[in-house]
Design a protein around this motif. Sequence first.
Motif, PDB file in Angstrom:
ATOM      1  N   HIS A 184       0.844  -1.197   0.000  1.00 54.48           N
ATOM      2  CA  HIS A 184       0.000   0.000   0.000  1.00 54.48           C
ATOM      3  C   HIS A 184       0.885   1.254   0.000  1.00 54.48           C
ATOM      4  O   HIS A 184       0.663   2.194  -0.775  1.00 54.48           O
ATOM      5  N   HIS A 185       1.906   1.281   0.846  1.00 54.15           N
ATOM      6  CA  HIS A 185       2.772   2.446   0.985  1.00 54.15           C
ATOM      7  C   HIS A 185       3.770   2.542  -0.169  1.00 54.15           C
ATOM      8  O   HIS A 185       4.146   3.654  -0.566  1.00 54.15           O
ATOM      9  N   ILE A 186       4.191   1.397  -0.690  1.00 55.03           N
ATOM     10  CA  ILE A 186       5.101   1.414  -1.847  1.00 55.03           C
ATOM     11  C   ILE A 186       4.409   2.049  -3.044  1.00 55.03           C
ATOM     12  O   ILE A 186       4.975   2.895  -3.742  1.00 55.03           O
ATOM     13  N   MET A 187       3.159   1.639  -3.286  1.00 57.13           N
ATOM     14  CA  MET A 187       2.426   2.202  -4.411  1.00 57.13           C
ATOM     15  C   MET A 187       2.132   3.681  -4.193  1.00 57.13           C
ATOM     16  O   MET A 187       2.211   4.495  -5.128  1.00 57.13           O
ATOM     17  N   ALA A 188       1.812   4.056  -2.946  1.00 59.54           N
ATOM     18  CA  ALA A 188       1.543   5.471  -2.652  1.00 59.54           C
ATOM     19  C   ALA A 188       2.800   6.311  -2.867  1.00 59.54           C
ATOM     20  O   ALA A 188       2.738   7.415  -3.427  1.00 59.54           O
ATOM     21  N   GLU A 189       3.957   5.800  -2.451  1.00 62.19           N
ATOM     22  CA  GLU A 189       5.209   6.542  -2.627  1.00 62.19           C
ATOM     23  C   GLU A 189       5.592   6.630  -4.106  1.00 62.19           C
ATOM     24  O   GLU A 189       6.094   7.663  -4.562  1.00 62.19           O
ATOM     25  N   THR A 190       5.351   5.557  -4.841  1.00 67.83           N
ATOM     26  CA  THR A 190       5.612   5.576  -6.284  1.00 67.83           C
ATOM     27  C   THR A 190       4.757   6.645  -6.957  1.00 67.83           C
ATOM     28  O   THR A 190       5.237   7.391  -7.827  1.00 67.83           O
ATOM     29  N   CYS A 191       3.501   6.734  -6.547  1.00 69.06           N
ATOM     30  CA  CYS A 191       2.611   7.762  -7.111  1.00 69.06           C
ATOM     31  C   CYS A 191       3.057   9.166  -6.731  1.00 69.06           C
ATOM     32  O   CYS A 191       2.992  10.086  -7.558  1.00 69.06           O
ATOM     33  N   ARG A 192       3.516   9.349  -5.491  1.00 68.27           N
ATOM     34  CA  ARG A 192       3.978  10.672  -5.069  1.00 68.27           C
ATOM     35  C   ARG A 192       5.159  11.137  -5.914  1.00 68.27           C
ATOM     36  O   ARG A 192       5.246  12.311  -6.283  1.00 68.27           O
ATOM     37  N   ARG A 193       6.066  10.208  -6.211  1.00 71.14           N
ATOM     38  CA  ARG A 193       7.221  10.573  -7.033  1.00 71.14           C
ATOM     39  C   ARG A 193       6.794  10.985  -8.445  1.00 71.14           C
ATOM     40  O   ARG A 193       7.452  11.802  -9.086  1.00 71.14           O
ATOM     41  N   GLU A 194       5.693  10.404  -8.907  1.00 73.79           N
ATOM     42  CA  GLU A 194       5.197  10.729 -10.248  1.00 73.79           C
ATOM     43  C   GLU A 194       4.113  11.805 -10.220  1.00 73.79           C
ATOM     44  O   GLU A 194       3.474  12.082 -11.236  1.00 73.79           O
ATOM     45  N   ASN A 195       3.875  12.359  -9.024  1.00 75.30           N
ATOM     46  CA  ASN A 195       2.894  13.437  -8.856  1.00 75.30           C
ATOM     47  C   ASN A 195       1.506  13.023  -9.344  1.00 75.30           C
ATOM     48  O   ASN A 195       0.837  13.758 -10.088  1.00 75.30           O
ATOM     49  N   THR A 196       1.077  11.852  -8.909  1.00 76.41           N
ATOM     50  CA  THR A 196      -0.249  11.368  -9.271  1.00 76.41           C
ATOM     51  C   THR A 196      -0.831  10.578  -8.100  1.00 76.41           C
ATOM     52  O   THR A 196      -0.165  10.384  -7.077  1.00 76.41           O
ATOM     53  N   ASN A 197      -2.065  10.135  -8.223  1.00 68.24           N
ATOM     54  CA  ASN A 197      -2.725   9.355  -7.176  1.00 68.24           C
ATOM     55  C   ASN A 197      -3.472   8.188  -7.795  1.00 68.24           C
ATOM     56  O   ASN A 197      -3.920   8.258  -8.951  1.00 68.24           O
ATOM     57  N   LEU A 198      -3.629   7.124  -7.020  1.00 64.64           N
ATOM     58  CA  LEU A 198      -4.429   5.997  -7.484  1.00 64.64           C
ATOM     59  C   LEU A 198      -5.889   6.210  -7.117  1.00 64.64           C
ATOM     60  O   LEU A 198      -6.206   6.823  -6.095  1.00 64.64           O
ATOM     61  N   ASP A 199      -6.772   5.684  -7.933  1.00 68.87           N
ATOM     62  CA  ASP A 199      -8.200   5.698  -7.634  1.00 68.87           C
ATOM     63  C   ASP A 199      -8.514   4.388  -6.911  1.00 68.87           C
ATOM     64  O   ASP A 199      -8.755   3.359  -7.533  1.00 68.87           O
ATOM     65  N   VAL A 200      -8.452   4.419  -5.572  1.00 71.31           N
ATOM     66  CA  VAL A 200      -8.628   3.193  -4.791  1.00 71.31           C
ATOM     67  C   VAL A 200     -10.114   2.882  -4.642  1.00 71.31           C
ATOM     68  O   VAL A 200     -10.845   3.599  -3.962  1.00 71.31           O
ATOM     69  N   TYR A 201     -10.531   1.823  -5.301  1.00 74.38           N
ATOM     70  CA  TYR A 201     -11.923   1.382  -5.234  1.00 74.38           C
ATOM     71  C   TYR A 201     -12.204   0.708  -3.899  1.00 74.38           C
ATOM     72  O   TYR A 201     -13.279   0.886  -3.315  1.00 74.38           O
ATOM     73  N   PHE A 202     -11.212  -0.070  -3.412  1.00 70.23           N
ATOM     74  CA  PHE A 202     -11.432  -0.790  -2.157  1.00 70.23           C
ATOM     75  C   PHE A 202     -10.095  -1.170  -1.533  1.00 70.23           C
ATOM     76  O   PHE A 202      -9.188  -1.640  -2.225  1.00 70.23           O
ATOM     77  N   ASN A 203      -9.965  -0.943  -0.201  1.00 74.21           N
ATOM     78  CA  ASN A 203      -8.810  -1.411   0.567  1.00 74.21           C
ATOM     79  C   ASN A 203      -9.181  -2.721   1.254  1.00 74.21           C
ATOM     80  O   ASN A 203     -10.255  -2.815   1.863  1.00 74.21           O
ATOM     81  N   THR A 204      -8.310  -3.718   1.175  1.00 78.79           N
ATOM     82  CA  THR A 204      -8.613  -5.014   1.786  1.00 78.79           C
ATOM     83  C   THR A 204      -7.525  -5.383   2.788  1.00 78.79           C
ATOM     84  O   THR A 204      -6.501  -4.721   2.899  1.00 78.79           O
TER      85      THR A 204
END
Length: 292
Positions: free
Chosen positions: A196-216
């Motif tokens: 979860h945090h790896i993907m969030a950090e990857t997005c921050r570096r690319e200045n974007t966000n994921l559209d999280v439909y559901f956290n499990t």
Amino acid sequence: MACFLKICEQHSISAAAQSFFMTPQAVSKEVKRMEEELGAPLLFRSQKGVVPTEYGKVFYEHAQRMVAEFDDTSREITEMRLQNEGFLRMVSAYGILRFLSPEFIRTFVKHCPTVHLDYMEFPDSYIEENVLNEKYDVGLMPYLHERDELAYIPLFSREIFFITHPGSRFYDCSEVSVRDIAAEPMIIENGNFLIHHIMAETCRRENTNLDVYFNTSGFSLCYKLCKEHKGNTASMDFIFHDMSNPTLHCIPFHEHPHWNVALIYKKDIPLSDNLQCFIRHSKTWCKKMMQA
């Protein structure tokens, strides 16, 4: 000193004596001996009961620290003795033993038959605290950043992939970026898991966000919902192969995020023979797996 602390907390010699299964006379004798050694009165009786003198207040602060230090030392020695007598407590994040396989444990036990290995699995976020609190001697966990109190021995690294279904416009792509999929619904493990945090950090570096439909709380549901075309997910290749669903595709990210796994232990503890043996086994096992 423990008796003295209890007297100050309970304002009663009798109550302190009861806590330590001693007679009030024996506790009073201990206090008197300390007063003689220090050359100053530590306690006196007041309307509130037995309370510390000005000297006693100073001694109380030091006694708290000394008793706590002794308790810590005693616990460390007990844990080290248990390790050297054959006990080793290991905690692992979910998914790691799936990658290393049960043979990782079986081979260690076979090579070190005198060691009783007690191990448990938890979500990623619980591993560091369990080792820091000395509930476990050693941990296996994915990590992004190192904590100063812990020693980290890198073991292996696996790439994280984009997992998608036939209804996705990315299904036939050979590569995607986090920017490409920003508007796509994602099903991803929650904040207790490092991915979860790896993907969030990857997005921050690319200045974007994921559209999280559901956290499990587990990758199985991620794959189930992905198979039902509810959204896409992200996981390591070995998880994808274990799930063995022919309708889903595993596509590399352009950013190539990785799930890095380390063996951790608390820095300020002496390494027992059994812990050193487990460290050597883990490093050798993972090296062979990476070479295979």
